[in-house]
Design a protein around this motif. Sequence first.
Motif, PDB file in Angstrom:
ATOM      1  N   LEU A  46       0.837  -1.211   0.000  1.00  0.00           N
ATOM      2  CA  LEU A  46       0.000   0.000   0.000  1.00  0.00           C
ATOM      3  C   LEU A  46       0.870   1.259   0.000  1.00  0.00           C
ATOM      4  O   LEU A  46       0.488   2.268  -0.585  1.00  0.00           O
ATOM      5  CB  LEU A  46      -0.960  -0.017   1.202  1.00  0.00           C
ATOM      6  CG  LEU A  46      -2.106  -1.036   1.064  1.00  0.00           C
ATOM      7  CD1 LEU A  46      -2.832  -1.231   2.389  1.00  0.00           C
ATOM      8  CD2 LEU A  46      -3.102  -0.579  -0.012  1.00  0.00           C
ATOM      9  N   TRP A  49       2.154   1.786  -3.522  1.00  0.00           N
ATOM     10  CA  TRP A  49       1.106   2.286  -4.424  1.00  0.00           C
ATOM     11  C   TRP A  49       0.719   3.724  -4.074  1.00  0.00           C
ATOM     12  O   TRP A  49       0.209   4.453  -4.931  1.00  0.00           O
ATOM     13  CB  TRP A  49      -0.114   1.370  -4.294  1.00  0.00           C
ATOM     14  CG  TRP A  49      -1.224   1.634  -5.247  1.00  0.00           C
ATOM     15  CD1 TRP A  49      -1.268   1.330  -6.578  1.00  0.00           C
ATOM     16  CD2 TRP A  49      -2.489   2.241  -4.944  1.00  0.00           C
ATOM     17  NE1 TRP A  49      -2.475   1.705  -7.118  1.00  0.00           N
ATOM     18  CE2 TRP A  49      -3.243   2.266  -6.136  1.00  0.00           C
ATOM     19  CE3 TRP A  49      -3.052   2.769  -3.771  1.00  0.00           C
ATOM     20  CZ2 TRP A  49      -4.539   2.782  -6.200  1.00  0.00           C
ATOM     21  CZ3 TRP A  49      -4.341   3.286  -3.839  1.00  0.00           C
ATOM     22  CH2 TRP A  49      -5.062   3.292  -5.041  1.00  0.00           C
ATOM     23  N   GLU A  53       1.448   6.363   3.594  1.00  0.00           N
ATOM     24  CA  GLU A  53       2.817   6.859   3.577  1.00  0.00           C
ATOM     25  C   GLU A  53       3.419   6.723   4.972  1.00  0.00           C
ATOM     26  O   GLU A  53       2.712   6.691   5.971  1.00  0.00           O
ATOM     27  CB  GLU A  53       2.925   8.282   3.025  1.00  0.00           C
ATOM     28  CG  GLU A  53       2.073   9.323   3.688  1.00  0.00           C
ATOM     29  CD  GLU A  53       2.151  10.687   2.957  1.00  0.00           C
ATOM     30  OE1 GLU A  53       2.246  10.729   1.718  1.00  0.00           O
ATOM     31  OE2 GLU A  53       2.110  11.705   3.655  1.00  0.00           O
ATOM     32  N   GLU A  56       8.349  10.202   9.348  1.00  0.00           N
ATOM     33  CA  GLU A  56       9.729  10.106   9.835  1.00  0.00           C
ATOM     34  C   GLU A  56       9.808   9.336  11.149  1.00  0.00           C
ATOM     35  O   GLU A  56      10.854   8.783  11.487  1.00  0.00           O
ATOM     36  CB  GLU A  56      10.316  11.518  10.016  1.00  0.00           C
ATOM     37  CG  GLU A  56      10.670  12.139   8.683  1.00  0.00           C
ATOM     38  CD  GLU A  56      11.273  13.522   8.821  1.00  0.00           C
ATOM     39  OE1 GLU A  56      11.584  13.930   9.951  1.00  0.00           O
ATOM     40  OE2 GLU A  56      11.423  14.182   7.781  1.00  0.00           O
ATOM     41  N   SER A  61       0.431   6.716   7.738  1.00  0.00           N
ATOM     42  CA  SER A  61      -0.816   7.479   7.629  1.00  0.00           C
ATOM     43  C   SER A  61      -1.313   7.399   6.184  1.00  0.00           C
ATOM     44  O   SER A  61      -0.643   6.832   5.322  1.00  0.00           O
ATOM     45  CB  SER A  61      -0.601   8.930   8.076  1.00  0.00           C
ATOM     46  OG  SER A  61       0.467   9.487   7.357  1.00  0.00           O
ATOM     47  N   VAL A  62      -2.490   7.946   5.948  1.00  0.00           N
ATOM     48  CA  VAL A  62      -3.110   7.861   4.626  1.00  0.00           C
ATOM     49  C   VAL A  62      -2.334   8.752   3.647  1.00  0.00           C
ATOM     50  O   VAL A  62      -1.959   9.871   3.984  1.00  0.00           O
ATOM     51  CB  VAL A  62      -4.596   8.270   4.699  1.00  0.00           C
ATOM     52  CG1 VAL A  62      -5.210   8.364   3.307  1.00  0.00           C
ATOM     53  CG2 VAL A  62      -5.370   7.270   5.561  1.00  0.00           C
ATOM     54  N   GLY A  63      -2.100   8.236   2.451  1.00  0.00           N
ATOM     55  CA  GLY A  63      -1.282   8.932   1.461  1.00  0.00           C
ATOM     56  C   GLY A  63      -2.079   9.676   0.409  1.00  0.00           C
ATOM     57  O   GLY A  63      -3.313   9.578   0.334  1.00  0.00           O
ATOM     58  N   LEU A  64      -1.362  10.401  -0.413  1.00  0.00           N
ATOM     59  CA  LEU A  64      -2.005  11.309  -1.370  1.00  0.00           C
ATOM     60  C   LEU A  64      -2.681  10.595  -2.540  1.00  0.00           C
ATOM     61  O   LEU A  64      -3.543  11.158  -3.198  1.00  0.00           O
ATOM     62  CB  LEU A  64      -0.971  12.305  -1.899  1.00  0.00           C
ATOM     63  CG  LEU A  64      -0.510  13.315  -0.855  1.00  0.00           C
ATOM     64  CD1 LEU A  64       0.665  14.115  -1.373  1.00  0.00           C
ATOM     65  CD2 LEU A  64      -1.650  14.237  -0.478  1.00  0.00           C
ATOM     66  N   ARG A  65      -2.272   9.352  -2.817  1.00  0.00           N
ATOM     67  CA  ARG A  65      -2.911   8.639  -3.926  1.00  0.00           C
ATOM     68  C   ARG A  65      -4.409   8.474  -3.669  1.00  0.00           C
ATOM     69  O   ARG A  65      -5.202   8.479  -4.607  1.00  0.00           O
ATOM     70  CB  ARG A  65      -2.228   7.280  -4.106  1.00  0.00           C
ATOM     71  CG  ARG A  65      -2.825   6.404  -5.197  1.00  0.00           C
ATOM     72  CD  ARG A  65      -2.501   6.891  -6.595  1.00  0.00           C
ATOM     73  NE  ARG A  65      -3.112   6.051  -7.633  1.00  0.00           N
ATOM     74  CZ  ARG A  65      -4.135   6.440  -8.374  1.00  0.00           C
ATOM     75  NH1 ARG A  65      -4.664   7.645  -8.228  1.00  0.00           N
ATOM     76  NH2 ARG A  65      -4.644   5.639  -9.284  1.00  0.00           N
TER      77      ARG A  65
ATOM     78  N   ALA B  73      -5.634  11.956   5.413  1.00  0.00           N
ATOM     79  CA  ALA B  73      -4.246  12.139   4.990  1.00  0.00           C
ATOM     80  C   ALA B  73      -3.686  13.412   5.591  1.00  0.00           C
ATOM     81  O   ALA B  73      -4.227  14.495   5.368  1.00  0.00           O
ATOM     82  CB  ALA B  73      -4.167  12.183   3.464  1.00  0.00           C
ATOM     83  N   ARG B 129      -2.486  16.049 -10.446  1.00  0.00           N
ATOM     84  CA  ARG B 129      -1.071  15.733 -10.312  1.00  0.00           C
ATOM     85  C   ARG B 129      -0.366  16.279 -11.540  1.00  0.00           C
ATOM     86  O   ARG B 129      -0.778  16.018 -12.663  1.00  0.00           O
ATOM     87  CB  ARG B 129      -0.944  14.209 -10.246  1.00  0.00           C
ATOM     88  CG  ARG B 129       0.429  13.651  -9.988  1.00  0.00           C
ATOM     89  CD  ARG B 129       0.377  12.137  -9.955  1.00  0.00           C
ATOM     90  NE  ARG B 129      -0.191  11.638  -8.722  1.00  0.00           N
ATOM     91  CZ  ARG B 129       0.531  11.388  -7.629  1.00  0.00           C
ATOM     92  NH1 ARG B 129       1.834  11.577  -7.633  1.00  0.00           N
ATOM     93  NH2 ARG B 129      -0.046  10.938  -6.544  1.00  0.00           N
TER      94      ARG B 129
END
Lengths: 244, 244
Positions: A46, A49, A53, A56, A61-65, B73, B129
């Motif tokens: 995940l 894809w 994400e 650091e 956490s939830v990503g931009l895709r 996100a 994007r």
Amino acid sequence: MRRTAAGRVLAVLDAFGPRHRALSLSEISRRAGLTLPTAHRLVRELVGWGALERGEDGRYSVGLRLLELSALAPRGLELREIAFPYLEDLHQITKGNVHLGVRDGLEVVYVEALRARVRNPVTSRVGDRWPMHATGTGLVLLAHAERDLQEQVLCSPLERFTPLTVVDPGQLRRKLAQVRQTGVAVARGLITLPDLVVAVPVPGPDGEVAAAISVVVEAAQAQPRQLAALLTQASRSIARAMSA
Amino acid sequence: MRRTAAGRVLAVLDAFGPRHRALSLSEISRRAGLTLPTAHRLVRELVGWGALERGEDGRYSVGLRLLELSALAPRGLELREIAFPYLEDLHQITKGNVHLGVRDGLEVVYVEALRARVRNPVTSRVGDRWPMHATGTGLVLLAHAERDLQEQVLCSPLERFTPLTVVDPGQLRRKLAQVRQTGVAVARGLITLPDLVVAVPVPGPDGEVAAAISVVVEAAQAQPRQLAALLTQASRSIARAMSA
């Protein structure tokens, strides 16, 4: 219960929520009910894809895709984009919280939430999900939903948020009839006591109710009739823009 | 190539895009490279979960559960919510298109896009994007990215959108140095000729560049210095709100 492969992927995503925005691998594994190696493998896919994400601090956490993908939802950001200029006007004129909600199952999901500059106790966000009986947009959407769906909600336990939340099925039924008759939902203190909400339906291309818009202001200063007039005008503009 | 189970689920989601917002089952199967029975099974699971929804015409589109999830996100709708009041002010004052972008890989993704009431030729949307060299926010993010990443972009083919798009690596390198020196990116006609964009970085809590904001106006009427001053002020306000 034996889960499918897809079910396990979705369980990883389900581990995230408003109170669980950043999770370690072991938290994901526990919340998703997956073994650590399985969670690790799925999280890696995940992340690759873009659905998740890694921060650091090593938490996920939830990503931009997912934002990119959710922008394609016709009842989501696409609707939001059409409605935005009119919602912005409402926001400027009323100085209240402005919501654009659509029905999803037995709940209302906010597709847009513009917050008053003076922070209200309720700070609703895009993507928030509420039971329909407890919000202005929800009352409008419920009032115009199919009879079966209304009965389903009326027979389910109605959560109480304040002493003013309508949780009696008979009282809610009368409220819904009133919303249909007047074309407007006006309600006080459903979720937080000092608030008054005015909401109206937004008709879709086939005359069905596609969404609802609302303004939330402090009850003490509210002018419900004026708000209803402004909302009705905005609703017409949005409907016209949607059919264009 | 043998795909994993998770890969097949993600391939179904990947079938959707800005030019493919509503797909039939056979289109999904073809675009995802899956057999019809596999596509059917996965689509059914995704509809049950809310990632997809089925329209009245039998075509599938992205569902509200993904909006709900994407709202979590930290670099998406959460950032957007913090920045929104300041972006709205910029929008009202400049009457231009206002963008909030973050870097994702080698590209910039718009987390917010407020469109001028007078419709510009480019109508950017949330979730869009773009390659970094072709947008104002992208130039800012690229100028402040790690050296390795900059080189990766400079060595890759730079797509030309108009005769003014900077596609020469040497010229782009000089442009980026200028953006770092002045703290502002000013560029004309990168994607559509009549536009001028002014963009500035938004610093994150550790002094790194967390995002970029921009205003796009018609070049003929542009006052780049004034726009830069307004953007710098908004950037400071957003940074302050983020660290609060």
